[in-house]
Design a protein around this motif. Structure first.
Motif, PDB file in Angstrom:
ATOM      1  N   THR A  98       0.868  -1.241  -0.325  1.00 30.23           N
ATOM      2  CA  THR A  98       0.028  -0.238   0.054  1.00 30.23           C
ATOM      3  C   THR A  98       0.747   1.707   0.097  1.00 30.23           C
ATOM      4  O   THR A  98       2.180   1.067   0.657  1.00 30.23           O
ATOM      5  CB  THR A  98      -0.182   0.085   0.953  1.00 30.23           C
ATOM      6  N   ALA A  99      -0.143   2.367  -0.141  1.00 33.02           N
ATOM      7  CA  ALA A  99       0.838   3.660  -0.014  1.00 33.02           C
ATOM      8  C   ALA A  99       1.613   3.867   1.205  1.00 33.02           C
ATOM      9  O   ALA A  99       2.938   4.771   1.263  1.00 33.02           O
ATOM     10  CB  ALA A  99       0.114   4.300  -0.228  1.00 33.02           C
ATOM     11  N   GLY A 100       1.413   3.428   2.353  1.00 29.16           N
ATOM     12  CA  GLY A 100       1.425   3.589   3.596  1.00 29.16           C
ATOM     13  C   GLY A 100       2.545   2.843   4.074  1.00 29.16           C
ATOM     14  O   GLY A 100       2.951   2.519   5.423  1.00 29.16           O
ATOM     15  N   GLY A 101       2.422   0.971   2.761  1.00 26.34           N
ATOM     16  CA  GLY A 101       3.671   0.385   3.271  1.00 26.34           C
ATOM     17  C   GLY A 101       3.247  -0.975   3.259  1.00 26.34           C
ATOM     18  O   GLY A 101       3.124  -0.978   2.226  1.00 26.34           O
ATOM     19  N   GLU A 102       3.011  -1.936   3.718  1.00 28.23           N
ATOM     20  CA  GLU A 102       2.631  -3.640   3.681  1.00 28.23           C
ATOM     21  C   GLU A 102       1.143  -4.115   4.797  1.00 28.23           C
ATOM     22  O   GLU A 102       1.267  -3.535   6.094  1.00 28.23           O
ATOM     23  CB  GLU A 102       3.464  -4.425   3.811  1.00 28.23           C
ATOM     24  N   GLU A 103       0.369  -4.344   4.151  1.00 29.55           N
ATOM     25  CA  GLU A 103      -0.922  -4.551   4.964  1.00 29.55           C
ATOM     26  C   GLU A 103      -1.095  -6.384   5.130  1.00 29.55           C
ATOM     27  O   GLU A 103      -0.965  -6.883   4.041  1.00 29.55           O
ATOM     28  CB  GLU A 103      -1.930  -4.045   4.415  1.00 29.55           C
ATOM     29  N   LEU A 104      -0.678  -7.598   6.244  1.00 30.03           N
ATOM     30  CA  LEU A 104      -1.059  -9.011   6.038  1.00 30.03           C
ATOM     31  C   LEU A 104      -2.055  -9.060   6.242  1.00 30.03           C
ATOM     32  O   LEU A 104      -2.848  -8.258   6.731  1.00 30.03           O
ATOM     33  CB  LEU A 104       0.081  -9.505   7.394  1.00 30.03           C
ATOM     34  N   VAL A 105      -2.712  -9.663   4.733  1.00 35.31           N
ATOM     35  CA  VAL A 105      -3.964  -9.963   4.492  1.00 35.31           C
ATOM     36  C   VAL A 105      -3.786 -11.925   4.693  1.00 35.31           C
ATOM     37  O   VAL A 105      -5.274 -12.135   4.444  1.00 35.31           O
ATOM     38  CB  VAL A 105      -4.139  -9.388   2.702  1.00 35.31           C
ATOM     39  N   ALA A 106      -2.995 -12.242   4.567  1.00 32.09           N
ATOM     40  CA  ALA A 106      -3.613 -13.780   5.388  1.00 32.09           C
ATOM     41  C   ALA A 106      -2.132 -14.607   5.540  1.00 32.09           C
ATOM     42  O   ALA A 106      -0.991 -13.658   5.083  1.00 32.09           O
ATOM     43  CB  ALA A 106      -4.166 -14.474   3.560  1.00 32.09           C
ATOM     44  N   ARG A 107      -2.449 -15.731   5.683  1.00 30.73           N
ATOM     45  CA  ARG A 107      -1.432 -16.569   6.477  1.00 30.73           C
ATOM     46  C   ARG A 107      -1.873 -17.767   5.928  1.00 30.73           C
ATOM     47  O   ARG A 107      -3.273 -18.240   5.526  1.00 30.73           O
ATOM     48  CB  ARG A 107      -0.943 -16.713   7.423  1.00 30.73           C
ATOM     49  N   GLY A 108      -0.557 -18.118   5.179  1.00 28.53           N
ATOM     50  CA  GLY A 108      -1.028 -20.239   4.893  1.00 28.53           C
ATOM     51  C   GLY A 108      -0.156 -21.076   5.517  1.00 28.53           C
ATOM     52  O   GLY A 108       1.201 -20.627   5.895  1.00 28.53           O
ATOM     53  N   GLU A 109      -0.490 -22.617   5.431  1.00 31.06           N
ATOM     54  CA  GLU A 109       0.488 -23.078   5.607  1.00 31.06           C
ATOM     55  C   GLU A 109       0.600 -24.428   4.307  1.00 31.06           C
ATOM     56  O   GLU A 109      -0.106 -25.115   4.248  1.00 31.06           O
ATOM     57  CB  GLU A 109       0.600 -23.969   6.607  1.00 31.06           C
ATOM     58  N   GLN A 110       1.248 -25.067   3.812  1.00 33.38           N
ATOM     59  CA  GLN A 110       1.474 -25.890   3.499  1.00 33.38           C
ATOM     60  C   GLN A 110       2.650 -27.258   3.659  1.00 33.38           C
ATOM     61  O   GLN A 110       3.946 -27.156   4.249  1.00 33.38           O
ATOM     62  CB  GLN A 110       2.506 -25.672   1.488  1.00 33.38           C
ATOM     63  N   GLN A 111       2.552 -28.656   3.520  1.00 33.74           N
ATOM     64  CA  GLN A 111       3.438 -30.022   3.848  1.00 33.74           C
ATOM     65  C   GLN A 111       3.230 -30.280   3.000  1.00 33.74           C
ATOM     66  O   GLN A 111       2.302 -31.249   2.846  1.00 33.74           O
ATOM     67  CB  GLN A 111       2.730 -30.500   5.583  1.00 33.74           C
ATOM     68  N   VAL A 112       4.121 -30.763   2.353  1.00 39.63           N
ATOM     69  CA  VAL A 112       4.685 -31.593   1.525  1.00 39.63           C
ATOM     70  C   VAL A 112       5.997 -32.868   2.226  1.00 39.63           C
ATOM     71  O   VAL A 112       6.415 -32.821   2.255  1.00 39.63           O
ATOM     72  CB  VAL A 112       5.294 -30.741   0.014  1.00 39.63           C
ATOM     73  N   ALA A 113       5.310 -34.113   1.141  1.00 43.85           N
ATOM     74  CA  ALA A 113       6.468 -34.914   1.260  1.00 43.85           C
ATOM     75  C   ALA A 113       7.156 -35.052   0.172  1.00 43.85           C
ATOM     76  O   ALA A 113       6.472 -35.433  -1.079  1.00 43.85           O
ATOM     77  CB  ALA A 113       5.334 -36.198   2.019  1.00 43.85           C
ATOM     78  N   CYS A 114       8.254 -35.893   0.612  1.00 48.83           N
ATOM     79  CA  CYS A 114       8.785 -36.316  -0.518  1.00 48.83           C
ATOM     80  C   CYS A 114       9.197 -37.899  -0.743  1.00 48.83           C
ATOM     81  O   CYS A 114       9.425 -38.383  -0.486  1.00 48.83           O
ATOM     82  CB  CYS A 114      10.540 -36.045  -0.219  1.00 48.83           C
ATOM     83  N   MET A 115       8.836 -38.245  -2.482  1.00 46.40           N
ATOM     84  CA  MET A 115       8.520 -39.238  -2.552  1.00 46.40           C
ATOM     85  C   MET A 115       9.323 -39.691  -3.727  1.00 46.40           C
ATOM     86  O   MET A 115       9.531 -38.349  -4.490  1.00 46.40           O
ATOM     87  CB  MET A 115       7.183 -39.195  -2.994  1.00 46.40           C
ATOM     88  N   GLN A 116       9.231 -40.897  -4.466  1.00 41.98           N
ATOM     89  CA  GLN A 116      10.154 -40.921  -5.751  1.00 41.98           C
ATOM     90  C   GLN A 116       8.809 -42.178  -6.285  1.00 41.98           C
ATOM     91  O   GLN A 116       8.651 -43.057  -5.309  1.00 41.98           O
ATOM     92  CB  GLN A 116      11.529 -42.220  -5.140  1.00 41.98           C
ATOM     93  N   ARG A 117       8.805 -41.911  -7.570  1.00 43.92           N
ATOM     94  CA  ARG A 117       8.662 -43.432  -8.083  1.00 43.92           C
ATOM     95  C   ARG A 117       9.090 -44.455  -8.701  1.00 43.92           C
ATOM     96  O   ARG A 117       9.845 -44.207  -8.927  1.00 43.92           O
ATOM     97  CB  ARG A 117       8.085 -42.280  -9.079  1.00 43.92           C
ATOM     98  N   GLU A 118       8.339 -46.042  -7.787  1.00 43.37           N
ATOM     99  CA  GLU A 118       8.995 -46.861  -8.256  1.00 43.37           C
ATOM    100  C   GLU A 118       8.129 -47.344  -9.409  1.00 43.37           C
ATOM    101  O   GLU A 118       6.955 -48.078  -8.461  1.00 43.37           O
ATOM    102  CB  GLU A 118       9.249 -47.543  -7.138  1.00 43.37           C
ATOM    103  N   GLY A 119       7.596 -47.931 -10.517  1.00 42.21           N
ATOM    104  CA  GLY A 119       7.217 -48.167 -11.105  1.00 42.21           C
ATOM    105  C   GLY A 119       6.019 -47.654 -11.001  1.00 42.21           C
ATOM    106  O   GLY A 119       5.599 -46.656 -11.046  1.00 42.21           O
TER     107      GLY A 119
END
Length: 156
Positions: A98-119
């Motif tokens: 914004t003209a006055g700086g920054e405004e926090l509008v949302a917070r989020g979280e994401q969890q990922v799992a490391c995986m490997q394709r085998e067949g």
């Protein structure tokens, strides 16, 4: 506290009939932020994707604090919340410029799992060292405010 930043300008196609940003776009921006981080800080992971490696999203959330509209300029800041075995939890903050700086509008979280394709199966694999090293400068240093705080206590 250091964060990876992804900047975005909201387009009309991201808004609903009433003119505010449709809620699912926040989740899309988390994914885009994560992708740009990989491109800039761990491009070797992109090669691993072609060899069957995968980052499978297992949990995603967003807490909406204020509405966004077309042409709002936002900064999505990503930090590492936790890293354990094959799981990575990333924390996101969405800031409107914004003209006055920054405004926090949302917070989020994401969890990922490391995986490997085998067949035709996907099997869990440890977080690749190149990705672990790329994430370390972005460790969340304050207590985690999310529903996954018990998970975050078991960091590293």
């Amino acid at each position: 506290m250091r964060a990876y930043e992804y900047r975005h300008i909201v387009g009309f196609e991201e808004t609903s009939l009433v003119g505010n940003v449709y809620y699912t776009n926040h989740l899309r921006w988390q994914g885009k932020c994560r992708e740009m981080f990989l491109r800039e800080h761990a491009p070797e992971i992109l090669t691993a994707f072609a060899q069957g490696f995968a980052l499978a999203t297992v949990n995603v959330s967003c807490e909406y604090l204020a509405e966004l509209s077309a042409f709002d300029e936002i900064i999505i800041r990503m930090r590492l919340g936790a890293l354990k075995q094959n799981r990575i939890t990333m924390l996101f903050e969405y800031w409107r410029l914004t003209a006055g700086g920054e405004e926090l509008v949302a917070r989020g979280e994401q969890q990922v799992a490391c995986m490997q394709r085998e067949g035709d199966k996907m099997v869990p694999v440890p977080v690749p060292s190149i990705l672990r090293e790329a994430l370390m400068p972005y460790v969340e240093s304050e207590p985690v405010r999310s529903k996954s705080s018990a998970f975050a206590l078991n960091r590293f």
